[in-house]
Design an enzyme around this catalytic site. Structure first.
Site, PDB file in Angstrom:
ATOM      1  CB  CYS A  11     -13.798  13.762 -26.181  1.00  0.00           C
ATOM      2  SG  CYS A  11     -13.519  15.533 -26.123  1.00  0.00           S
ATOM      3  CB  CYS A  14     -14.854  17.728 -24.045  1.00  0.00           C
ATOM      4  SG  CYS A  14     -14.886  17.287 -25.791  1.00  0.00           S
ATOM      5  CG  ASP A 400       4.121  -8.471   5.660  1.00  0.00           C
ATOM      6  OD1 ASP A 400       5.183  -8.524   6.288  1.00  0.00           O
ATOM      7  OD2 ASP A 400       3.002  -8.619   6.172  1.00  0.00           O
ATOM      8  CG  ASP A 594      -1.053  -6.910   7.019  1.00  0.00           C
ATOM      9  OD1 ASP A 594      -0.640  -5.732   6.996  1.00  0.00           O
ATOM     10  OD2 ASP A 594      -0.855  -7.670   7.975  1.00  0.00           O
ATOM     11  CG  ASP A 598       3.171  -4.514   5.963  1.00  0.00           C
ATOM     12  OD1 ASP A 598       4.188  -4.589   6.666  1.00  0.00           O
ATOM     13  OD2 ASP A 598       2.414  -5.474   5.757  1.00  0.00           O
TER      14      ASP A 598
END
Length: 697
Positions: A11, A14, A400, A594, A598
């Site tokens: 889990c 845990c 873009d 891209d 950017d």
């Protein structure tokens, strides 16, 4: 730093508890548990104390050191026919239990109680000893309220009041549920681990005319490696000899192979299908794309969604409240109304079984794992389940232009000289001044010129981002750039409004003409815009440094809601911020670029998406989502996956809480027995888990 495989880590809570415990030890300098991969990374001075601390939290948790992988054949797999762990023990317990149910019908009345009880006690202990041991060790260390404690308390209570058959049955079916949960969890984990398996195990290094098999980490930049058909590409590099079909699907999810020849670049993790290739290595393994991807995948599930954080916190308070309510149910009615203790104790035990939080604690993280796994199958890397939630709320997508909506492959299509200049002279001057620029338009002009520019001397060279270049070549002052550059330098010209990408050239203050450079829309772009609308995106915009007329043409063709043209790199951030302010406070804005130039805009968006960024380290580091191919439709795909994931997660929450509330009501009035309680606990958990796995489809 050492890496361990964790067994019996069932889990997410845990994993969090163990990590918090280890982080508190002074002997531990660094610790991180990745639940999706069941791995522990730790840097510690005293590992004996580490193991002791782990056993205090999770007594059944087992650690196995993962050594550095030896060189091996990548097609070897010794676990294909291995039975799931625990199936033999579970089968034996079931046989004993069924035998006990049948055997009691043939025993005399005076022997039924002794032998029947003995058989059911054996079945109970064989199926539940790990649960009982875990609960006992946790109680010793002051850790009470979890599912093991609830299950132990409920079944031991049933044993105490003589309900041995039900106590054994509940524990057995609890173990069956745990077993099925583990199988489901493993299936979801495999969808994420499949990306981790792209790591190559060896490289065929060519040295002094010989081929030596070495670890990819040992190969240096510039060395030559041999890649045989069927082998994984071990490092990023450029083909210097040979040609072949390359399977890119381990990285991109794309089924169609790609043909490569001398001069082409390929990336680590891809698979050579047909020919023999000699590759010159261009990056060390630690800097390769596949290494970056591996690191991203390993950390992806560590960034939790708000829903996961809520459920983890909720479970910490939920279990103590349930135990308190059960205690009141066991004690108050007999004391206040003089009723039988055994009846109300039994009802309280039923409530304990019903109220186990397994369905929520396991199925919700599993839903997010499934979402991340489904995305990875489609060549999309998501850096955390928190970004899945953010993607589900995206209503505005900003693209873009160059390399994102268009192919970004520029070619000179026309040369238009003015004022008496010749085409050859105009192209030559443009190529000379663009010789130092890395811009894609500059590269296309140099390719069109096709002559050596290495010995060229440029004086007073100045490149103005997003506008153009100034320099002195020989005795001439040369200017090349867009329309803004001409206006900035007061160059008289008549050709302002051109519906194309152009480079204007001026020589000694006089306009010399312009060069038209063409770029095309990607085949996928028009389809992607419709797909985004269907996925619930309300506004789609485009940002570009290109002129208004090119931007308007593309915007019209794609039916966008708007565009912003002739932007400098820093202006894109300002425009994006303006669009984010316009959007609803409850919605998110995604930016898609891209991944090369950017990065600032990608980082500023609510969700930054880098497209076709296999070769871009900056994109993988900056973006929240990395698309391994350059298809705009992948943006819509990941939004669709995110929405489906969130829908399934909330279905599980409503279903689990609703069913448990219904059976708690039945149990309080004595209508629900232990058998109904088992369904309300493990049955609901299994249904919720199976529902979570729908994300993978």
């Amino acid at each position: 730093m050492q890496k361990y495989k964790l067994e019996n880590l069932s889990c997410a809570k845990c994993a969090i508890d163990v990590e918090e415990k280890l982080a508190g030890l002074k002997e531990v300098r660094y610790v991180k548990i990745y639940y999706a991969q069941s791995t522990l990374f730790i840097d510690a001075d005293n590992f004996v104390k580490v193991e002791k601390a782990i056993k205090e939290i999770e007594p059944t948790l087992e650690l196995h050191l993962i050594p550095d992988q030896p060189l091996q054949n990548e097609n070897t797999n010794n676990n294909n026919h291995k039975l799931p762990k625990g199936i033999v023990n579970l089968s034996i317990v079931l046989i004993i239990y069924v035998f006990g149910l049948a055997f009691r019908n043939y025993l005399p009345e005076n022997q039924l109680q002794i032998w029947g009880h003995f058989i059911f006690i054996i079945a109970y202990l064989l199926s539940g000893w790990k649960v009982l041991l875990s609960a006992y060790k946790k109680i010793i260390h002051g850790k009470f309220f979890d599912e093991h404690f609830l299950m132990s308390l409920a079944t031991l209570g049933a044993v105490t009041i003589g309900q041995l058959e039900e106590a054994a049955g509940v524990m057995i079916f609890y173990q069956i549920g745990e077993f099925l949960q583990k199988l489901s969890l493993d299936k979801s984990r495999r969808s994420i681990k499949s990306l981790i398996e792209i790591k190559p195990n060896y490289a065929n290094l060519k040295l002094n005319g010989e081929v030596k098999r070495v670890a990819p980490e040992e190969v240096k930049i510039g060395e030559i490696i041999l890649i045989k058909p069927g082998e994984k590409v071990p490092l990023d590099g450029k083909v210097i000899d040979g040609e072949s079909q390359i399977d890119t699907s381990p990285l991109t999810g794309e089924p169609m192979p790609r043909f490569v020849k001398t001069g082409d670049s390929i990336l680590a993790g891809m698979i050579n299908k047909t020919g023999l290739i000699n590759l010159r290595v261009t990056k060390l393994f630690e800097d390769s794309s596949v290494k970056k991807i591996l690191e991203l995948v390993e950390t992806a599930t560590n960034k939790k969604a708000e829903t996961e954080k809520f459920i983890t916190k909720f479970s910490r308070y939920y279990t103590p409240v349930v135990v308190t309510i059960a205690l009141l149910v066991a004690l108050l009615p007999p004391i206040l109304f003089a009723q039988s203790f055994s009846i109300w104790i039994y009802r309280a035990l039923v409530l304990l079984v019903i109220s186990c939080p397994c369905a929520l604690v396991i199925s919700i993280p599993l839903g997010y794992f499934g979402g991340i796994g489904a995305a990875s199958r489609n060549g999309i890397l998501i850096k955390g389940s928190n970004f899945l939630d953010a993607l589900a709320e995206v209503k505005t997508v900003v693209f873009d232009k160059t390399g994102t909506l268009t192919k970004g492959v520029f070619k000179v299509t026309e040369i238009i000289p003015k004022n008496g200049f010749a085409k050859e002279e105009l192209l030559q001057v443009a190529a000379q001044i663009e010789s130092q620029s890395n811009h894609p338009l500059a590269q296309s002009i140099r390719e069109a010129y096709g002559k050596d520019l290495s010995n060229l001397q440029l004086k007073n060279y100045e490149e103005i981002a997003g506008i153009g270049i100034k320099a002195i070549i020989g005795n001439k002052n040369i200017i090349a750039g867009n329309d803004l550059m001409l206006h900035r330098e007061n160059i008289e010209h008549a050709d302002c409004n051109l519906n194309k990408s152009v480079i204007h050239v001026a020589i000694d203050g006089g306009y010399a003409g312009y060069i038209i450079i063409s770029d095309e829309l990607k085949e996928d772009s028009i389809y992607a815009m419709g797909y985004l609308r269907n996925a619930g995106v309300e506004k789609i915009y485009m940002l570009t440094g290109d002129n208004h007329f090119v931007a308007q043409s593309i915007s019209s063709e794609l039916k966008l809601d708007g565009y912003y043209a002739e932007l400098l790199p820093e202006e894109k951030v300002s425009v994006l911020e303006g669009l984010m302010k316009k959007a609803s406070s409850k919605s998110k804005t995604a930016f898609v670029g891209d991944g090369i130039n950017d990065a600032p805009v990608i980082a500023r968006a609510d969700v930054g998406i880098a497209m076709g960024a296999l070769g871009s380290d900056l994109a993988i580091e900056t973006a929240d989502v990395v698309l391994m191919t350059d298809k705009p439709s992948k943006v819509a795909k990941v939004i669709y996956i995110a929405k489906k994931t969130r829908k399934i997660v909330w279905q599980n929450i409503y279903f689990a809480l609703g069913v448990k509330a219904f059976f708690i009501l039945l149990g309080s009035f004595g209508i629900a027995t232990m058998w109904e309680a088992v369904f309300a606990d493990m049955g609901v958990a299994i249904i919720a888990i199976l529902n979570s796995l729908r994300v993978l489809k």
